[in-house]
Motif scaffolding. Structure first.
Motif, PDB file in Angstrom:
ATOM      1  N   VAL A 142       0.895  -1.254  -0.022  1.00 12.35           N
ATOM      2  CA  VAL A 142      -0.067  -0.102  -0.085  1.00 12.35           C
ATOM      3  C   VAL A 142       1.020   1.265   0.101  1.00 12.35           C
ATOM      4  O   VAL A 142       0.646   2.329  -0.821  1.00 12.35           O
ATOM      5  CB  VAL A 142      -0.908  -0.010   1.105  1.00 12.35           C
ATOM      6  CG1 VAL A 142      -1.431   1.338   1.396  1.00 12.35           C
ATOM      7  CG2 VAL A 142      -1.943  -0.980   0.913  1.00 12.35           C
ATOM      8  N   GLY A 143       2.012   1.144   0.851  1.00 12.37           N
ATOM      9  CA  GLY A 143       2.828   2.393   0.724  1.00 12.37           C
ATOM     10  C   GLY A 143       3.505   2.693  -0.451  1.00 12.37           C
ATOM     11  O   GLY A 143       3.698   3.892  -1.033  1.00 12.37           O
ATOM     12  N   VAL A 144       3.896   1.493  -1.211  1.00 13.59           N
ATOM     13  CA  VAL A 144       4.670   1.559  -2.560  1.00 13.59           C
ATOM     14  C   VAL A 144       3.718   2.152  -3.469  1.00 13.59           C
ATOM     15  O   VAL A 144       4.162   3.217  -4.125  1.00 13.59           O
ATOM     16  CB  VAL A 144       5.086   0.240  -2.949  1.00 13.59           C
ATOM     17  CG1 VAL A 144       5.711   0.428  -4.465  1.00 13.59           C
ATOM     18  CG2 VAL A 144       6.538  -0.009  -1.797  1.00 13.59           C
ATOM     19  N   VAL A 145       2.322   1.641  -3.598  1.00 19.28           N
ATOM     20  CA  VAL A 145       1.351   2.198  -4.734  1.00 19.28           C
ATOM     21  C   VAL A 145       1.323   3.523  -4.362  1.00 19.28           C
ATOM     22  O   VAL A 145       1.033   4.294  -5.071  1.00 19.28           O
ATOM     23  CB  VAL A 145       0.127   1.146  -4.531  1.00 19.28           C
ATOM     24  CG1 VAL A 145      -0.883   1.817  -5.254  1.00 19.28           C
ATOM     25  CG2 VAL A 145       0.621  -0.325  -4.893  1.00 19.28           C
ATOM     26  N   ALA A 146       0.982   3.942  -3.128  1.00 24.63           N
ATOM     27  CA  ALA A 146       0.459   5.435  -2.926  1.00 24.63           C
ATOM     28  C   ALA A 146       1.883   6.211  -3.227  1.00 24.63           C
ATOM     29  O   ALA A 146       1.528   7.288  -3.805  1.00 24.63           O
ATOM     30  CB  ALA A 146       0.312   5.313  -1.247  1.00 24.63           C
ATOM     31  N   THR A 147       2.945   5.724  -2.901  1.00 28.47           N
ATOM     32  CA  THR A 147       4.038   6.575  -3.452  1.00 28.47           C
ATOM     33  C   THR A 147       4.251   6.744  -4.785  1.00 28.47           C
ATOM     34  O   THR A 147       4.561   7.972  -5.331  1.00 28.47           O
ATOM     35  CB  THR A 147       5.494   6.069  -2.721  1.00 28.47           C
ATOM     36  OG1 THR A 147       5.297   5.846  -1.411  1.00 28.47           O
ATOM     37  CG2 THR A 147       6.681   7.055  -2.965  1.00 28.47           C
ATOM     38  N   VAL A 148       4.056   5.732  -5.465  1.00 38.28           N
ATOM     39  CA  VAL A 148       3.816   5.742  -6.939  1.00 38.28           C
ATOM     40  C   VAL A 148       2.909   6.715  -7.613  1.00 38.28           C
ATOM     41  O   VAL A 148       3.254   7.578  -8.406  1.00 38.28           O
ATOM     42  CB  VAL A 148       3.933   4.601  -7.514  1.00 38.28           C
ATOM     43  CG1 VAL A 148       3.740   4.464  -9.063  1.00 38.28           C
ATOM     44  CG2 VAL A 148       5.369   3.666  -7.291  1.00 38.28           C
ATOM     45  N   ILE A 149       1.732   6.789  -6.935  1.00 42.44           N
ATOM     46  CA  ILE A 149       0.607   7.411  -7.406  1.00 42.44           C
ATOM     47  C   ILE A 149       0.750   8.904  -7.216  1.00 42.44           C
ATOM     48  O   ILE A 149       0.668   9.710  -8.083  1.00 42.44           O
ATOM     49  CB  ILE A 149      -0.735   6.940  -6.746  1.00 42.44           C
ATOM     50  CG1 ILE A 149      -1.311   5.426  -7.299  1.00 42.44           C
ATOM     51  CG2 ILE A 149      -1.781   7.991  -6.949  1.00 42.44           C
ATOM     52  CD1 ILE A 149      -2.211   5.007  -6.538  1.00 42.44           C
ATOM     53  N   ILE A 150       1.264   9.109  -6.177  1.00 45.20           N
ATOM     54  CA  ILE A 150       1.552  10.599  -5.400  1.00 45.20           C
ATOM     55  C   ILE A 150       2.823  11.071  -6.677  1.00 45.20           C
ATOM     56  O   ILE A 150       2.789  12.130  -7.066  1.00 45.20           O
ATOM     57  CB  ILE A 150       2.047  10.893  -4.169  1.00 45.20           C
ATOM     58  CG1 ILE A 150       0.629  10.513  -3.273  1.00 45.20           C
ATOM     59  CG2 ILE A 150       2.609  12.051  -3.852  1.00 45.20           C
ATOM     60  CD1 ILE A 150       0.794  10.370  -2.057  1.00 45.20           C
ATOM     61  N   GLY A 151       3.832  10.373  -6.689  1.00 46.56           N
ATOM     62  CA  GLY A 151       4.788  10.576  -7.662  1.00 46.56           C
ATOM     63  C   GLY A 151       4.371  11.008  -9.143  1.00 46.56           C
ATOM     64  O   GLY A 151       4.858  11.897  -9.929  1.00 46.56           O
ATOM     65  N   PHE A 152       3.382   9.986  -9.627  1.00 44.88           N
ATOM     66  CA  PHE A 152       2.887  10.288 -11.033  1.00 44.88           C
ATOM     67  C   PHE A 152       2.033  11.697 -10.887  1.00 44.88           C
ATOM     68  O   PHE A 152       2.219  12.437 -11.854  1.00 44.88           O
ATOM     69  CB  PHE A 152       1.806   9.014 -11.081  1.00 44.88           C
ATOM     70  CG  PHE A 152       1.192   9.246 -12.645  1.00 44.88           C
ATOM     71  CD1 PHE A 152       1.699   9.072 -13.811  1.00 44.88           C
ATOM     72  CD2 PHE A 152      -0.229   9.494 -12.641  1.00 44.88           C
ATOM     73  CE1 PHE A 152       1.204   9.286 -14.895  1.00 44.88           C
ATOM     74  CE2 PHE A 152      -0.824   9.863 -13.704  1.00 44.88           C
ATOM     75  CZ  PHE A 152      -0.156   9.699 -15.049  1.00 44.88           C
ATOM     76  N   ILE A 153       1.385  11.963  -9.740  1.00 50.40           N
ATOM     77  CA  ILE A 153       0.458  13.204  -9.614  1.00 50.40           C
ATOM     78  C   ILE A 153       1.615  14.258  -9.654  1.00 50.40           C
ATOM     79  O   ILE A 153       1.299  15.349 -10.535  1.00 50.40           O
ATOM     80  CB  ILE A 153      -0.572  13.178  -8.554  1.00 50.40           C
ATOM     81  CG1 ILE A 153      -1.455  12.119  -8.783  1.00 50.40           C
ATOM     82  CG2 ILE A 153      -0.792  14.446  -8.469  1.00 50.40           C
ATOM     83  CD1 ILE A 153      -2.431  11.724  -7.603  1.00 50.40           C
ATOM     84  N   LEU A 154       2.741  14.359  -9.009  1.00 49.73           N
ATOM     85  CA  LEU A 154       3.427  15.232  -9.200  1.00 49.73           C
ATOM     86  C   LEU A 154       4.394  15.638 -10.564  1.00 49.73           C
ATOM     87  O   LEU A 154       4.506  16.621 -10.979  1.00 49.73           O
ATOM     88  CB  LEU A 154       4.680  14.931  -8.049  1.00 49.73           C
ATOM     89  CG  LEU A 154       4.244  15.120  -6.628  1.00 49.73           C
ATOM     90  CD1 LEU A 154       5.485  14.700  -5.551  1.00 49.73           C
ATOM     91  CD2 LEU A 154       4.037  16.629  -6.310  1.00 49.73           C
ATOM     92  N   GLN A 155       4.466  14.309 -11.110  1.00 45.66           N
ATOM     93  CA  GLN A 155       5.207  14.430 -12.488  1.00 45.66           C
ATOM     94  C   GLN A 155       4.049  14.962 -13.542  1.00 45.66           C
ATOM     95  O   GLN A 155       4.647  15.955 -14.277  1.00 45.66           O
ATOM     96  CB  GLN A 155       5.381  13.064 -13.063  1.00 45.66           C
ATOM     97  CG  GLN A 155       6.591  12.511 -12.616  1.00 45.66           C
ATOM     98  CD  GLN A 155       6.898  10.985 -13.305  1.00 45.66           C
ATOM     99  OE1 GLN A 155       5.802  10.238 -13.430  1.00 45.66           O
ATOM    100  NE2 GLN A 155       8.094  10.598 -13.198  1.00 45.66           N
ATOM    101  N   MET A 156       2.883  14.509 -13.335  1.00 45.30           N
ATOM    102  CA  MET A 156       1.923  15.449 -14.330  1.00 45.30           C
ATOM    103  C   MET A 156       1.619  16.747 -13.856  1.00 45.30           C
ATOM    104  O   MET A 156       1.758  17.687 -14.712  1.00 45.30           O
ATOM    105  CB  MET A 156       0.469  14.720 -14.227  1.00 45.30           C
ATOM    106  CG  MET A 156       0.522  13.481 -14.619  1.00 45.30           C
ATOM    107  SD  MET A 156       0.617  13.328 -16.528  1.00 45.30           S
ATOM    108  CE  MET A 156       2.300  12.827 -16.562  1.00 45.30           C
ATOM    109  N   ALA A 157       1.922  17.394 -12.508  1.00 41.78           N
ATOM    110  CA  ALA A 157       1.584  18.656 -12.218  1.00 41.78           C
ATOM    111  C   ALA A 157       3.005  19.174 -12.469  1.00 41.78           C
ATOM    112  O   ALA A 157       2.706  20.634 -13.234  1.00 41.78           O
ATOM    113  CB  ALA A 157       1.548  18.819 -10.756  1.00 41.78           C
TER     114      ALA A 157
END
Length: 168
Positions: A70-85
């Motif tokens: 869950v921590g790994v998936v959440a980190t990747v999702i937040i990283g993806f959102i930061l990349q898009m932003a």
């Protein structure tokens, strides 16, 4: 399974407080690294995913792998959102976009996710193995100490020749 909640942020074995705070801190550090060092977030995302696993697994008693995933998936999702932003922000201010398109970003984030899950699993197996070996060594040491303390200490008998030398 019985439902329970503790004051330490654990609900039915899910350490939501520890995992959530770890993910938020790692994501904030990734964002700070991107802003200060002017690098791509994928560079720090892989390290962040590994740090989440290394931080979460030793501190949780049950559902270690599930919490780490869950921590790994959440980190990747937040990283993806930061990349898009950051990608949108760069487009607004007129910087040329990266040569990698949306498919490239999804592939690198997907690879990061797969490697992060594999690393979490391997780290969990290694941690369990080392804890088991440590417990075995502790039991051997305690058995050895118990067996050596139950026997009476041996008395040394000095020969008559040594006694005569000491009397002189």
């Amino acid at each position: 399974m019985r439902e329970y909640t503790t004051g330490k942020g654990i609900w039915n074995g899910w350490a939501w407080r520890l995992v959530g705070l770890t993910v938020l801190v790692i994501s904030a550090l990734e964002f700070i690294a991107v802003i200060t060092v002017k690098t791509q977030i994928i560079s720090s995302l892989m390290l962040g995913v590994m740090v989440v696993s290394y931080w979460v697994i030793p501190r949780i008693e049950e559902r270690k792998l599930a919490n780490a995933i869950v921590g790994v998936v959440a980190t990747v999702i937040i990283g993806f959102i930061l990349q898009m932003a950051l990608h949108e922000q760069n487009a607004m201010i007129g910087k040329p976009p990266r040569p990698v398109g949306m498919m490239g970003i999804l592939q690198t984030d997907g690879l990061t996710l797969v490697v992060g899950i594999i690393m979490a699993y391997l780290y969990l197996r290694l941690t369990n193995w080392s804890q088991r070996k440590r417990a075995e060594l502790d039991t051997k040491r305690s058995q050895k100490a118990a067996s050596s303390s139950t026997s009476a200490p041996q008395r040394r008998h000095h020969s008559a020749k040594n006694k005569k030398r000491k009397k002189r």
